[in-house]
Motif scaffolding. Structure first.
Motif, PDB file in Angstrom:
ATOM      1  N   HIS A 110      33.495  56.534  28.963  1.00 17.97           N
ATOM      2  CA  HIS A 110      32.082  56.177  28.822  1.00 17.97           C
ATOM      3  C   HIS A 110      31.578  55.537  30.109  1.00 17.97           C
ATOM      4  CE1 HIS A 110      28.388  54.275  27.428  1.00 17.97           C
ATOM      5  NE2 HIS A 110      28.427  55.116  26.405  1.00 17.97           N
ATOM      6  N   ARG A 111      30.332  55.757  30.443  1.00 17.65           N
ATOM      7  CA  ARG A 111      29.820  55.325  31.741  1.00 17.65           C
ATOM      8  C   ARG A 111      29.848  53.804  31.929  1.00 17.65           C
ATOM      9  NH1 ARG A 111      24.638  53.405  31.927  1.00 17.65           N
ATOM     10  NH2 ARG A 111      23.489  53.442  29.955  1.00 17.65           N
ATOM     11  N   LEU A 112      29.695  53.027  30.869  1.00 15.97           N
ATOM     12  CA  LEU A 112      29.708  51.572  31.031  1.00 15.97           C
ATOM     13  C   LEU A 112      31.134  51.004  31.063  1.00 15.97           C
ATOM     14  CD1 LEU A 112      26.662  50.343  28.909  1.00 15.97           C
ATOM     15  CD2 LEU A 112      26.778  50.860  31.334  1.00 15.97           C
ATOM     16  N   PRO A 113      31.936  51.182  30.006  1.00 19.58           N
ATOM     17  CA  PRO A 113      33.293  50.633  30.072  1.00 19.58           C
ATOM     18  C   PRO A 113      34.112  51.173  31.234  1.00 19.58           C
ATOM     19  CG  PRO A 113      32.744  51.220  27.818  1.00 19.58           C
ATOM     20  CD  PRO A 113      31.646  51.774  28.685  1.00 19.58           C
ATOM     21  N   SER A 114      33.893  52.428  31.620  1.00 15.25           N
ATOM     22  CA  SER A 114      34.684  53.005  32.709  1.00 15.25           C
ATOM     23  C   SER A 114      34.463  52.279  34.028  1.00 15.25           C
ATOM     24  CB  SER A 114      34.355  54.496  32.877  1.00 15.25           C
ATOM     25  OG  SER A 114      33.011  54.670  33.307  1.00 15.25           O
ATOM     26  N   LYS A 115      33.313  51.634  34.165  1.00 15.12           N
ATOM     27  CA  LYS A 115      33.040  50.838  35.366  1.00 15.12           C
ATOM     28  C   LYS A 115      33.357  49.359  35.140  1.00 15.12           C
ATOM     29  CE  LYS A 115      29.328  53.924  36.924  1.00 15.12           C
ATOM     30  NZ  LYS A 115      27.870  54.021  37.209  1.00 15.12           N
ATOM     31  N   ILE A 116      33.055  48.871  33.965  1.00 10.91           N
ATOM     32  CA  ILE A 116      33.192  47.441  33.693  1.00 10.91           C
ATOM     33  C   ILE A 116      34.660  47.013  33.612  1.00 10.91           C
ATOM     34  CG2 ILE A 116      32.824  45.663  31.934  1.00 10.91           C
ATOM     35  CD1 ILE A 116      30.126  47.040  31.339  1.00 10.91           C
ATOM     36  N   ILE A 117      35.478  47.775  32.903  1.00 10.65           N
ATOM     37  CA  ILE A 117      36.865  47.360  32.681  1.00 10.65           C
ATOM     38  C   ILE A 117      37.639  47.226  33.989  1.00 10.65           C
ATOM     39  CG2 ILE A 117      39.058  47.978  31.602  1.00 10.65           C
ATOM     40  CD1 ILE A 117      37.413  49.287  29.341  1.00 10.65           C
ATOM     41  N   PRO A 118      37.649  48.252  34.862  1.00  9.82           N
ATOM     42  CA  PRO A 118      38.383  48.080  36.123  1.00  9.82           C
ATOM     43  C   PRO A 118      37.816  46.953  36.981  1.00  9.82           C
ATOM     44  CG  PRO A 118      37.930  50.405  35.720  1.00  9.82           C
ATOM     45  CD  PRO A 118      37.127  49.627  34.724  1.00  9.82           C
ATOM     46  N   ASP A 119      36.494  46.779  36.968  1.00  8.81           N
ATOM     47  CA  ASP A 119      35.887  45.724  37.774  1.00  8.81           C
ATOM     48  C   ASP A 119      36.337  44.343  37.310  1.00  8.81           C
ATOM     49  OD1 ASP A 119      33.705  44.640  39.665  1.00  8.81           O
ATOM     50  OD2 ASP A 119      33.167  43.761  37.737  1.00  8.81           O
ATOM     51  N   LEU A 120      36.332  44.110  36.002  1.00  8.57           N
ATOM     52  CA  LEU A 120      36.731  42.800  35.493  1.00  8.57           C
ATOM     53  C   LEU A 120      38.216  42.542  35.727  1.00  8.57           C
ATOM     54  CD1 LEU A 120      34.734  42.464  32.149  1.00  8.57           C
ATOM     55  CD2 LEU A 120      34.281  41.351  34.345  1.00  8.57           C
ATOM     56  N   LEU A 121      39.036  43.576  35.621  1.00 11.39           N
ATOM     57  CA  LEU A 121      40.458  43.396  35.896  1.00 11.39           C
ATOM     58  C   LEU A 121      40.685  43.036  37.359  1.00 11.39           C
ATOM     59  CD1 LEU A 121      42.025  46.318  33.829  1.00 11.39           C
ATOM     60  CD2 LEU A 121      42.141  43.876  33.335  1.00 11.39           C
ATOM     61  N   ALA A 122      39.963  43.704  38.252  1.00  8.86           N
ATOM     62  CA  ALA A 122      40.085  43.386  39.679  1.00  8.86           C
ATOM     63  C   ALA A 122      39.550  41.992  39.969  1.00  8.86           C
ATOM     64  CB  ALA A 122      39.346  44.428  40.509  1.00  8.86           C
ATOM     65  N   GLU A 123      38.423  41.645  39.360  1.00  9.16           N
ATOM     66  CA  GLU A 123      37.833  40.328  39.581  1.00  9.16           C
ATOM     67  C   GLU A 123      38.754  39.231  39.064  1.00  9.16           C
ATOM     68  OE1 GLU A 123      35.307  37.638  41.111  1.00  9.16           O
ATOM     69  OE2 GLU A 123      35.141  39.814  41.334  1.00  9.16           O
ATOM     70  N   GLY A 124      39.497  39.531  38.003  1.00 10.51           N
ATOM     71  CA  GLY A 124      40.411  38.548  37.453  1.00 10.51           C
ATOM     72  C   GLY A 124      41.489  38.119  38.429  1.00 10.51           C
ATOM     73  N   THR A 125      41.848  39.000  39.366  1.00  8.27           N
ATOM     74  CA  THR A 125      42.855  38.629  40.364  1.00  8.27           C
ATOM     75  C   THR A 125      42.299  37.635  41.373  1.00  8.27           C
ATOM     76  OG1 THR A 125      42.298  40.465  41.879  1.00  8.27           O
ATOM     77  CG2 THR A 125      43.905  40.913  40.135  1.00  8.27           C
ATOM     78  N   ARG A 126      40.964  37.591  41.499  1.00 11.41           N
ATOM     79  CA  ARG A 126      40.329  36.664  42.445  1.00 11.41           C
ATOM     80  C   ARG A 126      39.753  35.437  41.759  1.00 11.41           C
ATOM     81  NH1 ARG A 126      38.615  41.902  44.031  1.00 11.41           N
ATOM     82  NH2 ARG A 126      36.703  41.704  42.797  1.00 11.41           N
ATOM     83  N   ASN A 127      39.595  35.518  40.456  1.00 10.25           N
ATOM     84  CA  ASN A 127      38.945  34.452  39.695  1.00 10.25           C
ATOM     85  C   ASN A 127      39.838  34.059  38.526  1.00 10.25           C
ATOM     86  OD1 ASN A 127      37.273  32.917  37.977  1.00 10.25           O
ATOM     87  ND2 ASN A 127      35.429  33.960  38.679  1.00 10.25           N
ATOM     88  N   PRO A 128      40.762  33.146  38.733  1.00 10.47           N
ATOM     89  CA  PRO A 128      41.702  32.772  37.664  1.00 10.47           C
ATOM     90  C   PRO A 128      41.016  32.276  36.394  1.00 10.47           C
ATOM     91  CG  PRO A 128      42.418  31.905  39.783  1.00 10.47           C
ATOM     92  CD  PRO A 128      41.033  32.439  39.989  1.00 10.47           C
ATOM     93  N   GLU A 129      39.901  31.587  36.549  1.00  4.39           N
ATOM     94  CA  GLU A 129      39.203  31.071  35.366  1.00  4.39           C
ATOM     95  C   GLU A 129      38.691  32.211  34.504  1.00  4.39           C
ATOM     96  OE1 GLU A 129      35.788  27.727  34.244  1.00  4.39           O
ATOM     97  OE2 GLU A 129      35.920  28.511  36.282  1.00  4.39           O
ATOM     98  N   LEU A 130      38.114  33.222  35.146  1.00  2.00           N
ATOM     99  CA  LEU A 130      37.642  34.396  34.415  1.00  2.00           C
ATOM    100  C   LEU A 130      38.816  35.124  33.778  1.00  2.00           C
ATOM    101  CD1 LEU A 130      35.366  36.445  33.703  1.00  2.00           C
ATOM    102  CD2 LEU A 130      35.910  37.599  35.860  1.00  2.00           C
ATOM    103  N   ALA A 131      39.884  35.314  34.535  1.00  2.00           N
ATOM    104  CA  ALA A 131      41.043  36.029  34.020  1.00  2.00           C
ATOM    105  C   ALA A 131      41.624  35.339  32.799  1.00  2.00           C
ATOM    106  CB  ALA A 131      42.103  36.153  35.107  1.00  2.00           C
ATOM    107  N   GLN A 132      41.786  34.024  32.872  1.00  2.00           N
ATOM    108  CA  GLN A 132      42.375  33.290  31.770  1.00  2.00           C
ATOM    109  C   GLN A 132      41.513  33.396  30.515  1.00  2.00           C
ATOM    110  OE1 GLN A 132      43.018  29.131  32.561  1.00  2.00           O
ATOM    111  NE2 GLN A 132      44.144  28.782  30.679  1.00  2.00           N
ATOM    112  N   ALA A 133      40.206  33.267  30.679  1.00  2.00           N
ATOM    113  CA  ALA A 133      39.305  33.324  29.529  1.00  2.00           C
ATOM    114  C   ALA A 133      39.288  34.715  28.905  1.00  2.00           C
ATOM    115  CB  ALA A 133      37.899  32.919  29.954  1.00  2.00           C
ATOM    116  N   LEU A 134      39.219  35.743  29.744  1.00  2.00           N
ATOM    117  CA  LEU A 134      39.161  37.111  29.226  1.00  2.00           C
ATOM    118  C   LEU A 134      40.489  37.521  28.616  1.00  2.00           C
ATOM    119  CD1 LEU A 134      37.015  39.020  31.875  1.00  2.00           C
ATOM    120  CD2 LEU A 134      36.365  38.359  29.563  1.00  2.00           C
ATOM    121  N   PHE A 135      41.589  37.134  29.243  1.00  2.00           N
ATOM    122  CA  PHE A 135      42.886  37.503  28.694  1.00  2.00           C
ATOM    123  C   PHE A 135      43.069  36.914  27.306  1.00  2.00           C
ATOM    124  CE2 PHE A 135      45.135  38.194  33.038  1.00  2.00           C
ATOM    125  CZ  PHE A 135      44.480  39.407  33.155  1.00  2.00           C
TER     126      PHE A 135
END
Length: 205
Positions: A110-135
């Motif tokens: 799908h056009r939205l999740p296909s862009k959002i999911i990889p972006d958030l996973l990549a951002e999580g490597t740079r933003n521990p607070e985001l990664a911890q909350a989303l995980f």
């Protein structure tokens, strides 16, 4: 993340202590605008001003609901994960695995999740607070639902009670995510069936 590209926010109109009523229609407009903006620019470049403009709302309307970009992202993405349906009980492990793969493939195409999911996973490597909350909110929720797929197979006698659930869960999503979200390789009409057969063979090994 769920296959639903436009998550619903099932909150009725409510009043903050000493504040105005939060209209459900405004919340839904902001939520839809958030996902569109996130898919368009990514988390790092996402601004609450842009989300408000896209939603046709004032920036204050966002701050009445979420105090920061981080909290808004975690709340809305988590809501999608929590609202995702349980893996259908087909009566067989293969049927359940195929249903699970079909759902994941639908999201990743799908056009939205296909862009959002990889972006958030990549951002999580740079933003521990985001990664911890989303995980905690997304990964753990999704894996718990997938674990019930394995538990049903154990109850039916299709898998041994000591099956390595942690490794099986990695197998379930890993290959399909790599194919569709990382290397972006098209799949043939029988790909999910073949993948399901490979996964069952791995579970039984």
């Amino acid at each position: 993340m769920s296959t639903s590209p436009t998550p619903q926010t099932p909150a009725p109109e409510r009043r903050l202590p000493g504040g105005p009523v939060l209209q459900d229609s405004v919340t839904e407009a902001i939520s839809a605008a958030f996902f569109e903006e996130l898919a368009s620019v990514g988390y790092a470049r996402l601004s609450l001003e842009a989300v408000a403009k896209r939603a046709g709302a004032g920036k204050a309307a966002i701050y009445r609901r979420w105090p920061s970009k981080l909290e808004m992202t975690v709340a809305l993405v988590s809501a999608v994960a929590v609202d995702a349906p349980e893996v259908a009980d087909s009566g067989t492990l293969r049927g359940d695995v195929l249903a699970f793969l079909t759902e994941i493939a639908g999201a990743l195409r799908h056009r939205l999740p296909s862009k959002i999911i990889p972006d958030l996973l990549a951002e999580g490597t740079r933003n521990p607070e985001l990664a911890q909350a989303l995980f905690a909110a997304v990964r753990d929720t999704r894996r718990a639902k997938a674990t019930r797929l394995l538990d049903r197979a154990v109850e039916r006698g299709e898998l041994p009670a000591d099956v390595d659930r942690e490794l099986a869960l990695d197998f379930l999503a890993g290959a399909l995510y790599w194919r569709l979200a990382v290397v972006h390789t098209p799949t043939g009409p029988d790909y999910l069936d073949r993948l399901a057969d490979k996964l069952l063979a791995a579970f039984a090994a």
